[in-house]
Design a protein around this motif. Structure first.
Motif, short mmCIF file in Angstrom:
data_model
loop_
_atom_site.label_atom_id
_atom_site.label_comp_id
_atom_site.label_asym_id
_atom_site.label_seq_id
_atom_site.Cartn_x
_atom_site.Cartn_y
_atom_site.Cartn_z
N TRP A 1 0.81 -1.21 0.00
CA TRP A 1 0.00 0.00 0.00
C TRP A 1 0.86 1.28 0.00
CZ3 TRP A 1 -0.32 3.79 3.89
CH2 TRP A 1 -1.31 4.77 3.69
N GLN B 1 3.29 5.68 -2.60
CA GLN B 1 3.13 7.00 -1.99
C GLN B 1 4.41 7.48 -1.31
OE1 GLN B 1 -1.09 7.30 -0.24
NE2 GLN B 1 -0.63 5.11 -0.12
N THR C 1 7.37 7.39 -2.44
CA THR C 1 8.28 8.03 -3.40
C THR C 1 7.67 9.28 -4.04
OG1 THR C 1 7.46 6.48 -5.08
CG2 THR C 1 9.50 5.89 -3.95
N ASP C 2 6.46 9.63 -3.61
CA ASP C 2 5.79 10.83 -4.13
C ASP C 2 5.81 11.91 -3.04
OD1 ASP C 2 3.99 12.80 -4.98
OD2 ASP C 2 2.76 11.35 -6.08
N ARG C 3 6.62 12.92 -3.23
CA ARG C 3 6.80 13.93 -2.19
C ARG C 3 5.53 14.72 -1.89
NH1 ARG C 3 12.75 16.67 -1.98
NH2 ARG C 3 13.93 14.72 -1.86
N SER C 4 4.61 14.78 -2.84
CA SER C 4 3.36 15.51 -2.61
C SER C 4 2.39 14.68 -1.76
CB SER C 4 2.70 15.87 -3.94
OG SER C 4 2.35 14.70 -4.66
N LYS C 5 2.49 13.33 -1.85
CA LYS C 5 1.57 12.46 -1.10
C LYS C 5 2.12 12.06 0.27
CE LYS C 5 -0.61 10.35 -5.17
NZ LYS C 5 -0.83 9.09 -5.92
N LEU C 6 3.44 11.95 0.37
CA LEU C 6 4.06 11.43 1.59
C LEU C 6 3.62 12.14 2.87
CD1 LEU C 6 6.03 9.55 3.04
CD2 LEU C 6 7.90 11.08 2.37
N ASN D 1 0.96 13.42 3.69
CA ASN D 1 -0.45 13.15 4.00
C ASN D 1 -0.69 11.75 4.57
OD1 ASN D 1 -1.25 15.72 3.01
ND2 ASN D 1 -1.23 14.91 0.91
N ILE D 2 0.28 10.84 4.43
CA ILE D 2 0.08 9.48 4.96
C ILE D 2 0.89 9.23 6.24
CG2 ILE D 2 -0.40 8.54 2.67
CD1 ILE D 2 2.45 7.30 2.71
N LYS E 1 2.46 14.23 12.45
CA LYS E 1 2.34 15.01 11.22
C LYS E 1 2.72 16.47 11.45
CE LYS E 1 -0.85 15.84 7.39
NZ LYS E 1 -2.22 15.67 6.88
N TYR F 1 11.67 12.85 4.08
CA TYR F 1 11.97 12.26 2.78
C TYR F 1 13.13 11.27 2.89
CZ TYR F 1 9.06 16.11 1.02
OH TYR F 1 8.03 16.99 0.79
#
Length: 385
Positions: free
Chosen positions: A313, A317, A319-324, A326-327, A333, A342
């Motif tokens: 799952w 996400q 490897t995606d800096r825009s999504k990381l 948020n999870i 957070k 990162y």
């Protein structure tokens, strides 16, 4: 013949006589020493055995016996170093309050772990193993043997062991804060674990693994690293526990070992092909790192018949800096430097790579974590106020 030559000849004769006398004297001294040595040997209690070897010309046999004696002495000294204190049943029964349910602080595959207070008022944890199978007995012996020769600040300390017909017992130091699993997924939902505290726990665990992989001789593969086997003391110092499934590389070999472990933490190559290496522990460490980062369990039930792997799952996400951002676990957070977030995500991605050769050594992971942990928590990060 001239006078000069006569003098030279006379001098050579005198020198020759001196040499003969010296050699004779030295020979007599050596002969006396040899006779004295034989006399002492005959007087010794074991002379009958040793003399028979000498009389038969069996010097090789004598040499091998001496060599065997040296090996035995070395082995004995090692066993003394690995002495394990033995506890009887009555002592453990008293220490655990009769193994009361209220003193249960954990559960394993073959029994429960009880909080105990020993006669010295020292707090301890007693794992009771029901001897219901050969596997249970084997894991007990394996854990006691391994922990008796391992000493590291990030490995659980063995205080002793005990056995009776129906049960075996392993006594450890007490870890007041319980397991990482309880802290992350229990009632507190990780509220006691800040970002820096989580990085410290990851660093402590990496140090324990590095000790097993790089400094133990032979190297040790834990084989069941998971958040429930990472215990925390009162200051949240992390220690790796539960060595029942651990293997020594030089003794058992790396490959084709019977499949064991916990779903969600088992490396693909070990699960599919039974190939076990130190990179299998690195994979499990990567899963623990994801738990610290995301606050999720390694395997989540979606429905009674359907489960989801955290690795499957999270990978797209991470490897995606825009999504990381948020999870990330909601508890932490927006509390960390995004650059550090990162870095940790990238490290976790490398650790859980399907191909073992793409995963880093645990030493490389450790060196990557040190700069992310504050100095006061064991790293090199200097916080600015």
């Amino acid at each position: 013949m001239g006078n000069g030559e006569e003098h030279k000849l006379e001098a050579h004769k005198k020198l020759l006589i001196c040499l003969v006398i010296s050699s004779s004297s030295l020979g007599l001294i050596l002969l006396f020493c040899l006779a004295f040595w034989v006399y002492r040997r005959k007087k010794s209690p074991n002379s009958s055995i040793k003399n028979s070897d000498a009389e038969n010309g069996n010097s090789f046999s004598l040499f091998m016996r001496r060599l065997s004696s040296i090996k035995t002495q070395r082995k004995t000294s090692i066993n003394k170093d690995y002495y394990v204190q033995s506890f009887d049943f009555k002592t453990l029964e008293k220490a655990t309050g009769g193994f009361k349910d209220s003193n249960v602080i954990g559960e394993g595959g073959f029994g429960c772990v009880y909080k105990a207070c020993l006669d010295s008022n020292a707090k301890a944890a007693v794992k009771k193993i029901e001897n219901v199978s050969q596997e249970a007995k084997r894991e007990f012996q394996n854990e006691v043997e391994l922990l008796s020769r391992i000493q590291h600040s990030n490995i659980i300390s063995l205080l002793g062991s005990g056995s009776e017909i129906n049960s075996s017992y392993i006594i450890y130091e007490l870890m007041e804060k319980g397991s990482l699993e309880e802290q992350l997924h229990g009632t507190s939902r990780g509220s006691a674990l800040t970002w820096h505290m989580r990085m410290k726990i990851a660093l402590d665990t990496a140090r324990g693994l590095e000790y097993l992989h790089e400094h133990c001789r032979p190297p040790v593969i834990h084989r069941d690293l998971k958040s429930s086997n990472i215990l925390l003391d009162s200051s949240f110092n992390a220690k790796i526990s539960d060595f029942g499934l651990a293997v020594s590389v030089g003794v058992h070999g790396k490959n084709n070992i019977k499949l064991s472990g916990t779903l969600g933490y088992v490396a693909p190559e070990y699960l599919l092909d039974g190939k076990l290496t130190d990179k299998s522990d690195v994979y499990a460490f990567g899963v623990v790192l994801l738990e610290l980062l995301l606050g999720r369990r390694p395997v989540e039930k979606l429905t009674p018949a359907q489960c989801r792997s955290l690795v499957t799952w999270a990978m797209p996400q991470l490897t995606d800096r825009s999504k990381l951002p948020n999870i990330v676990d909601p508890v932490i957070k927006d509390t960390m430097d995004l650059k550090h977030l990162y870095q940790v995500a990238a490290m976790a991605v490398l650790c859980v790579q399907p191909e073992p050769s793409y995963r880093p050594l645990i030493t490389d992971v450790l060196h990557s974590l040190v700069p992310l942990v504050p100095v006061e928590l064991g790293g090199t990060l200097r916080l600015t106020r």
